[in-house]
Structures are given as structure tokens and as C-alpha cells.
Design an enzyme around this catalytic site. Structure first.
Site, PDB file in Angstrom:
ATOM      1  N   CYS A  37       0.707  -1.192  -0.072  1.00  0.00           N
ATOM      2  CA  CYS A  37      -0.059  -0.051   0.108  1.00  0.00           C
ATOM      3  C   CYS A  37       0.862   1.373  -0.223  1.00  0.00           C
ATOM      4  O   CYS A  37       1.978   1.311   0.297  1.00  0.00           O
ATOM      5  CB  CYS A  37      -0.791  -0.083   1.285  1.00  0.00           C
ATOM      6  SG  CYS A  37      -1.759   1.463   1.628  1.00  0.00           S
ATOM      7  N   THR A  39       0.833   3.555   2.125  1.00  0.00           N
ATOM      8  CA  THR A  39       1.059   3.568   3.556  1.00  0.00           C
ATOM      9  C   THR A  39       2.210   2.905   3.678  1.00  0.00           C
ATOM     10  O   THR A  39       3.344   3.310   4.541  1.00  0.00           O
ATOM     11  CB  THR A  39      -0.160   3.415   4.389  1.00  0.00           C
ATOM     12  OG1 THR A  39      -1.170   4.084   4.335  1.00  0.00           O
ATOM     13  CG2 THR A  39       0.177   3.508   6.000  1.00  0.00           C
ATOM     14  N   HIS A  42       5.164   4.582   2.809  1.00  0.00           N
ATOM     15  CA  HIS A  42       5.547   5.701   3.573  1.00  0.00           C
ATOM     16  C   HIS A  42       6.240   5.190   4.686  1.00  0.00           C
ATOM     17  O   HIS A  42       7.522   5.758   5.259  1.00  0.00           O
ATOM     18  CB  HIS A  42       4.410   6.574   4.036  1.00  0.00           C
ATOM     19  CG  HIS A  42       3.735   7.450   3.384  1.00  0.00           C
ATOM     20  ND1 HIS A  42       4.409   8.283   2.300  1.00  0.00           N
ATOM     21  CD2 HIS A  42       2.336   7.485   2.745  1.00  0.00           C
ATOM     22  CE1 HIS A  42       3.491   8.921   1.588  1.00  0.00           C
ATOM     23  NE2 HIS A  42       2.461   8.412   1.766  1.00  0.00           N
ATOM     24  N   HIS A  60      -1.408  -4.606   5.500  1.00  0.00           N
ATOM     25  CA  HIS A  60      -2.957  -4.881   5.715  1.00  0.00           C
ATOM     26  C   HIS A  60      -3.842  -5.064   4.640  1.00  0.00           C
ATOM     27  O   HIS A  60      -4.896  -5.016   4.992  1.00  0.00           O
ATOM     28  CB  HIS A  60      -3.013  -3.437   6.376  1.00  0.00           C
ATOM     29  CG  HIS A  60      -3.139  -2.135   5.642  1.00  0.00           C
ATOM     30  ND1 HIS A  60      -1.886  -1.590   5.624  1.00  0.00           N
ATOM     31  CD2 HIS A  60      -3.710  -1.631   4.836  1.00  0.00           C
ATOM     32  CE1 HIS A  60      -1.966  -0.718   4.841  1.00  0.00           C
ATOM     33  NE2 HIS A  60      -3.275  -0.671   4.209  1.00  0.00           N
ATOM     34  N   GLU A  61      -3.186  -4.977   3.360  1.00  0.00           N
ATOM     35  CA  GLU A  61      -4.200  -5.595   2.257  1.00  0.00           C
ATOM     36  C   GLU A  61      -3.911  -6.951   2.020  1.00  0.00           C
ATOM     37  O   GLU A  61      -3.189  -7.449   1.326  1.00  0.00           O
ATOM     38  CB  GLU A  61      -3.754  -4.827   1.050  1.00  0.00           C
ATOM     39  CG  GLU A  61      -3.703  -3.278   1.147  1.00  0.00           C
ATOM     40  CD  GLU A  61      -3.416  -2.608  -0.217  1.00  0.00           C
ATOM     41  OE1 GLU A  61      -3.478  -1.501  -0.236  1.00  0.00           O
ATOM     42  OE2 GLU A  61      -2.952  -3.204  -1.150  1.00  0.00           O
ATOM     43  N   CYS A  96     -17.516   5.053  18.725  1.00  0.00           N
ATOM     44  CA  CYS A  96     -17.837   3.656  18.656  1.00  0.00           C
ATOM     45  C   CYS A  96     -19.286   3.393  18.910  1.00  0.00           C
ATOM     46  O   CYS A  96     -20.249   2.731  18.442  1.00  0.00           O
ATOM     47  CB  CYS A  96     -16.995   2.933  19.449  1.00  0.00           C
ATOM     48  SG  CYS A  96     -15.341   2.532  18.920  1.00  0.00           S
TER      49      CYS A  96
END
EC number: 1.1.1.389
Length: 341
Positions: A37, A39, A42, A60-61, A96
Site C-alpha cells: 500500500c 502507507t 511511507h 494490511h491489504e 464507537c
């Protein structure tokens, strides 16, 4: 099991470890593919070293297969293909309690704030999982997360069939926003200076323009019959796009901020008064966005195969990052974490 740990200075170590047995409410996955990603890039460049604990397994993907199920988990069986919505919310803060868990006041992003997916085995909370239908393979599954970002962006915009949308920035997320916008019946224009990315947009079946050699405001004015864009998605993160977005939006147009700006950019607030514009933030995604993304893939409305630029084994993760870093034409690089799948 093996895990790739980011150790700083554009470097990774692939280390051997032990799979973590799932506790109550958790599921252990055999990880299939993980996308690199923006991110992650980065992090690779050290921009997020103050936030990311080093060494850290990032990523995270992710797509994977259920390998082990913890106590109390229902609705999943071993062998099922799944994806992870990589958000860990507290469930107790006012946000939340209002049902907006994706912008929880104590949110932890998995793969940044906590260990992530660049490993062959990953144990996560069952509440983060979404099932993949039979027709969606694990490679496409690894792109559900970024597609969900685009789904959230479009959903926030309230874009509908027949409207005209301009996307400022033709990187991976910008192109996915274009694909989702097209799927709802909108007319789409991608503004992007990179030749290959404009070609990619053209192949998606949307219009493209180079803002470096074309007066974007005049182009949009002509394209919309002087009406202006109904929706503008700012996906580039650069100052010229901030300057353009209020110029090209039509009366009562909606501007969606998708990109992250590290410094506060100047914005022409007069245009918000004069045109009655709306400015909408769009951060990550909700469960409904993952469901929509999976449906778009399963139904064939969006083909993610052209987005996959390369596939590398976990052992070569350093090269995969370096290749993406030097390839502005690339869209999505995948890391295969269990070659036998």
C-alpha cells in the site's frame, strides 16, 4: 511460519517464528497475498518511524484462508477464504457507541500500530473478517481492502448515475475510485500528469486529462457544459489539486478529501460560500464498504486483474518494495506469503 519485519532504512528481515494460536474470539489465518500500500511505502521511507514500532511486521491489504478457530467464534470454518478489515476499535468511546467504529477515538490500525500481514500465519479478531465467495481468488481478495477505500469514498460522496465526477490523482486509489464511480453510472474524468496512469484510466473506460499541459478548469467547464463537476475526489495529496478542486466543482458540488495532507494546505473558502460547496472527509472504510467491494468483484462489475503489477514471494519482500519505489507506472504489487496455496 515466517514473517517479514520492517527494521528501518528501507530494509526488511524475514524471520522464522511460531504461529500464534487463536484466543477466544480470534481466528488464525494462513495468509495468501498481501498488497503493498501507499502507507507501506511511507513506512518504507521512514516517514512513519515515530508511529511504527521497529522491528514491526507491517502490511494490511490481505487475503487468506481460515486455518484455526478460537473459542466462541461462529460463522467461519477451516478452509474458507477471507479478507481482513484491518481496524481494531475499542467499542467503548462515544464514536464507537454511535456506530462509527472506523473512526474510533482509540483506533489502532493493524499493520501500522500493531503487527500486520506480511507473514505466513496471522491471528486476528474474528470481527474483522469478511468471507470471499467461490469466484473470487486470493489475488483479487488482496485488493478488497483498497477497493473498499474507494467504495467508502464514493459512498460518502453520494454520487449517482448521470453525475459527473473528477478524480484528482490517478494512482491506485484514484483509479479504484474511478472504477467504483463508473460502476454506479457516473461519468468520470481522471486528472493525472503521468502518461501510463492516464492510459490505465483510458483502459478502464473513463476519460483522462493531463493537468500539466491542459487548463483543467477550462476543460471541466467544457466537459460539463459550464455546470462544473458534481463531485470532485482529491486523491493526489498535492497543492495544485487543492487549488483546482474548488475551481472545477459546480454549484452545490461535493468535494471528497481522500488524500492525506501532511501540512495544512490553503483552501479557497470563498468558493464554498459562493457555490454552496460541501467538503467531505473520507477515512478508511466501514463493514458495508467491504461487502460492497466484494460484491463488485464477484459480480464482474470491476475486474481487479489489471491492477496487479507484480507478485513476489515473501522472501523477496525487500526487492518488491524497491521495485515499487522505482516504478511510478505500477499499480499494485502483491507479496505471496504461502506459496503452496
Amino acid at each position: 511460519m515466517f514473517a517479514a519485519q520492517y527494521i528501518g532504512n528501507k530494509s526488511f528481515n524475514v524471520v522464522e517464528g511460531h504461529a500464534i494460536a487463536p484466543q477466544a474470539g480470534e481466528v488464525r489465518l494462513d495468509v495468501g497475498y498481501v498488497g503493498i500500500c501507499g502507507t507501506d511505502m511511507h513506512i518504507y521511507h521512514g516517514v512513519m518511524d515515530q508511529r511504527v514500532s521497529i522491528p514491526q511486521t507491517i502490511g494490511h491489504e490481505i487475503s487468506g484462508v481460515v486455518a484455526q478457530i478460537g473459542e466462541g467464534v461462529e460463522g467461519f470454518t477451516v478452509g474458507e477464504k477471507v479478507v481482513v478489515r484491518p481496524l481494531d476499535w475499542c467499542g467503548e468511546c462515544p464514536t464507537c457507541e454511535a456506530g462509527l467504529t472506523h473512526i474510533c477515538q482509540n483506533l489502532k490500525f493493524m499493520g501500522i500500530d500493531t503487527p500486520g500481514a506480511f507473514q505466513s500465519s496471522w491471528t486476528v479478531k474474528a470481527r474483522t473478517l469478511h468471507k470471499l465467495p467461490a469466484g473470487v481468488d486470493l489475488k483479487q481478495g488482496a485488493l478488497v481492502e483498497p477497493l473498499s477505500v474507494a467504495c467508502h469514498d464514493v459512498r460518502r460522496s453520494r454520487l449517482k448515475a448521470g453525475e459527473k465526477a473528477v478524480i484528482l490523482g490517478g494512482g491506485p486509489i484514484g483509479q479504484l475510485v474511478a472504477a467504483v464511480a463508473k460502476s454506479v453510472g457516473a461519468e468520470v474524468l481522471v486528472s493525472e500528469p503521468n502518461d501510463s496512469r492516464r492510459e490505465f484510466a483510458d483502459e478502464l473506460g473513463v476519460k483522462s486529462v493531463n493537468p500539466m499541459d491542459t487548463d483543467l478548469a477550462a476543460y471541466v467547464d467544457q466537459w460539463t457544459g459550464t455546470k462544473g463537476a458534481d463531485v470532485v475526489f482529491e486523491v493526489s495529496g498535492v497543492l495544485p489539486a487543492i487549488q483546482s478542486m474548488t475551481q472545477i466543482a459546480g454549484r452545490r458540488g461535493r468535494i471528497v478529501m481522500v488524500a492525506i495532507h501532511s501540512t495544512a494546505p490553503p483552501i479557497d473558502l470563498f468558493q464554498f460560500f459562493w457555490k454552496e460547496l460541501e467538503l467531505l472527509g473520507a477515512r478508511v472504510y466501514e463493514a458495508a464498504d467491504f461487502d460492497w467491494a466484494i460484491e463488485l468483484i464477484a459480480s464482474g462489475q470491476i475486474d481487479l486483474k489489471p491492477f496487479i503489477s507484480s507478485v513476489s514471494p515473501l522472501a523477496d519482500i525487500g526487492s518488491a518494495f524497491a521495485n515499487m519505489d522505482g516504478n511510478p507506472q505500477g499499480m499494485k504489487a502483491l507479496v505471496e506469503c504461502n506459496a503452496e496455496q
